[in-house]
Design a protein around this motif. Sequence first.
Motif, PDB file in Angstrom:
ATOM      1  N   ARG A 130      -3.070  -9.102 -11.302  1.00  0.00           N
ATOM      2  CA  ARG A 130      -4.442  -8.919 -11.767  1.00  0.00           C
ATOM      3  C   ARG A 130      -5.247  -7.973 -10.884  1.00  0.00           C
ATOM      4  O   ARG A 130      -6.469  -7.957 -10.944  1.00  0.00           O
ATOM      5  N   GLN A 131      -4.568  -7.175 -10.071  1.00  0.00           N
ATOM      6  CA  GLN A 131      -5.269  -6.204  -9.253  1.00  0.00           C
ATOM      7  C   GLN A 131      -4.755  -4.802  -9.556  1.00  0.00           C
ATOM      8  O   GLN A 131      -3.632  -4.630 -10.044  1.00  0.00           O
ATOM      9  N   ARG A 132      -5.605  -3.828  -9.303  1.00  0.00           N
ATOM     10  CA  ARG A 132      -5.172  -2.439  -9.416  1.00  0.00           C
ATOM     11  C   ARG A 132      -4.244  -2.146  -8.250  1.00  0.00           C
ATOM     12  O   ARG A 132      -4.606  -2.333  -7.083  1.00  0.00           O
ATOM     13  N   ALA A 133      -3.031  -1.712  -8.549  1.00  0.00           N
ATOM     14  CA  ALA A 133      -2.059  -1.438  -7.495  1.00  0.00           C
ATOM     15  C   ALA A 133      -2.477  -0.204  -6.695  1.00  0.00           C
ATOM     16  O   ALA A 133      -3.174   0.686  -7.192  1.00  0.00           O
ATOM     17  N   THR A 134      -2.027  -0.157  -5.471  1.00  0.00           N
ATOM     18  CA  THR A 134      -2.321   0.961  -4.579  1.00  0.00           C
ATOM     19  C   THR A 134      -1.499   2.183  -4.974  1.00  0.00           C
ATOM     20  O   THR A 134      -0.303   2.066  -5.264  1.00  0.00           O
ATOM     21  N   ALA A 135      -2.131   3.347  -5.003  1.00  0.00           N
ATOM     22  CA  ALA A 135      -1.400   4.580  -5.299  1.00  0.00           C
ATOM     23  C   ALA A 135      -0.313   4.792  -4.247  1.00  0.00           C
ATOM     24  O   ALA A 135      -0.528   4.541  -3.056  1.00  0.00           O
ATOM     25  N   TYR A 136       0.848   5.253  -4.711  1.00  0.00           N
ATOM     26  CA  TYR A 136       1.928   5.528  -3.764  1.00  0.00           C
ATOM     27  C   TYR A 136       1.733   6.919  -3.180  1.00  0.00           C
ATOM     28  O   TYR A 136       1.631   7.910  -3.909  1.00  0.00           O
ATOM     29  N   ASN A 137       1.683   6.986  -1.853  1.00  0.00           N
ATOM     30  CA  ASN A 137       1.516   8.284  -1.191  1.00  0.00           C
ATOM     31  C   ASN A 137       2.430   8.409   0.019  1.00  0.00           C
ATOM     32  O   ASN A 137       2.046   8.963   1.045  1.00  0.00           O
ATOM     33  N   GLY A 138       3.652   7.861  -0.138  1.00  0.00           N
ATOM     34  CA  GLY A 138       4.632   7.992   0.931  1.00  0.00           C
ATOM     35  C   GLY A 138       4.598   6.887   1.961  1.00  0.00           C
ATOM     36  O   GLY A 138       5.094   7.071   3.081  1.00  0.00           O
ATOM     37  N   GLN A 139       4.052   5.716   1.599  1.00  0.00           N
ATOM     38  CA  GLN A 139       3.949   4.620   2.565  1.00  0.00           C
ATOM     39  C   GLN A 139       5.309   4.104   3.027  1.00  0.00           C
ATOM     40  O   GLN A 139       5.407   3.493   4.090  1.00  0.00           O
ATOM     41  N   LEU A 140       6.367   4.323   2.236  1.00  0.00           N
ATOM     42  CA  LEU A 140       7.675   3.757   2.563  1.00  0.00           C
ATOM     43  C   LEU A 140       8.630   4.822   3.082  1.00  0.00           C
ATOM     44  O   LEU A 140       8.699   5.923   2.522  1.00  0.00           O
ATOM     45  N   PRO A 141       9.405   4.502   4.123  1.00  0.00           N
ATOM     46  CA  PRO A 141      10.477   5.412   4.542  1.00  0.00           C
ATOM     47  C   PRO A 141      11.460   5.616   3.393  1.00  0.00           C
ATOM     48  O   PRO A 141      11.600   4.749   2.516  1.00  0.00           O
ATOM     49  N   THR A 142      12.144   6.736   3.385  1.00  0.00           N
ATOM     50  CA  THR A 142      13.024   7.089   2.266  1.00  0.00           C
ATOM     51  C   THR A 142      14.027   5.996   1.947  1.00  0.00           C
ATOM     52  O   THR A 142      14.207   5.621   0.779  1.00  0.00           O
ATOM     53  N   GLN A 143      14.694   5.452   2.955  1.00  0.00           N
ATOM     54  CA  GLN A 143      15.715   4.436   2.695  1.00  0.00           C
ATOM     55  C   GLN A 143      15.109   3.178   2.088  1.00  0.00           C
ATOM     56  O   GLN A 143      15.669   2.591   1.158  1.00  0.00           O
ATOM     57  N   MET A 144      13.951   2.767   2.578  1.00  0.00           N
ATOM     58  CA  MET A 144      13.303   1.571   2.043  1.00  0.00           C
ATOM     59  C   MET A 144      12.876   1.794   0.595  1.00  0.00           C
ATOM     60  O   MET A 144      13.021   0.901  -0.255  1.00  0.00           O
ATOM     61  N   LEU A 145      12.355   2.988   0.296  1.00  0.00           N
ATOM     62  CA  LEU A 145      11.968   3.301  -1.080  1.00  0.00           C
ATOM     63  C   LEU A 145      13.185   3.251  -1.995  1.00  0.00           C
ATOM     64  O   LEU A 145      13.130   2.678  -3.094  1.00  0.00           O
ATOM     65  N   GLU A 146      14.293   3.838  -1.558  1.00  0.00           N
ATOM     66  CA  GLU A 146      15.503   3.830  -2.375  1.00  0.00           C
ATOM     67  C   GLU A 146      16.002   2.409  -2.608  1.00  0.00           C
ATOM     68  O   GLU A 146      16.433   2.061  -3.714  1.00  0.00           O
ATOM     69  N   GLU A 147      15.931   1.570  -1.575  1.00  0.00           N
ATOM     70  CA  GLU A 147      16.359   0.176  -1.717  1.00  0.00           C
ATOM     71  C   GLU A 147      15.462  -0.570  -2.698  1.00  0.00           C
ATOM     72  O   GLU A 147      15.941  -1.366  -3.515  1.00  0.00           O
ATOM     73  N   LEU A 148      14.159  -0.309  -2.625  1.00  0.00           N
ATOM     74  CA  LEU A 148      13.231  -0.963  -3.541  1.00  0.00           C
ATOM     75  C   LEU A 148      13.497  -0.543  -4.981  1.00  0.00           C
ATOM     76  O   LEU A 148      13.569  -1.386  -5.886  1.00  0.00           O
TER      77      LEU A 148
END
Length: 213
Positions: free
Chosen positions: A38-56
């Motif tokens: 029920r909340q507006r999600a945060t815009a993605y602007n590179g908060q995650l390291p590449t490997q973590m993003l790929e895992e997610l």
Amino acid sequence: MNTDYTAQEIQDLVSEVLETADENGVLPIVQLGHPVLRQRATAYNGQLPTQMLEELLEAMRQTMYDAPGVGLAAPQVGIPLQIAVLEDLYPIPESSALEREREPLEYFEIFNPSFVATSDRQAEFFEGCLSFDGFQGVVTRPADITASFEDREGKEQSRSFSGWQARIVQHETDHLFGTVYVDKVETRSLINESELWHHDDLDVATARRVLNF
């Protein structure tokens, strides 16, 4: 609920969520009532390291397949980021495909999406949601849209969608702004899936007569 997150807070949250995956890499899906839906999600602007993003992204993809579903937004696994994965390659009867204007949708990801209607056409059909498990209801949406979004490398993309594909994109984009389909559903059309399966290819016109909505 906090909607301003530092990159470290996002990374810590993603790490916690990834640790909940089962042996097949499938994550728990949060249900309606969880504040993150029920909340507006945060815009993605590179908060995650590449490997973590790929895992997610891989975990979200496997969770979507396992459900099974045709889309999954990050808030549905408890992560308030504007990210979603989409794919619809399931075999369905030709009659159902024609009624839904359904064309197969290859896997892709959307970051920070938005969309605009590109015609006056409206389409109504049953929708379900993995975060409101067990129910479907009729939702009217624009039948033709152009979506703007970024890919995982941050490159801007623009694609046009019609019919069922347009519905999927709109449904997942809604999730990233705190909206679920029950906010737009014709309330009296809501039907438990255990009842829906009693009807063979229940179309909206027949449903209006059977369910009196």
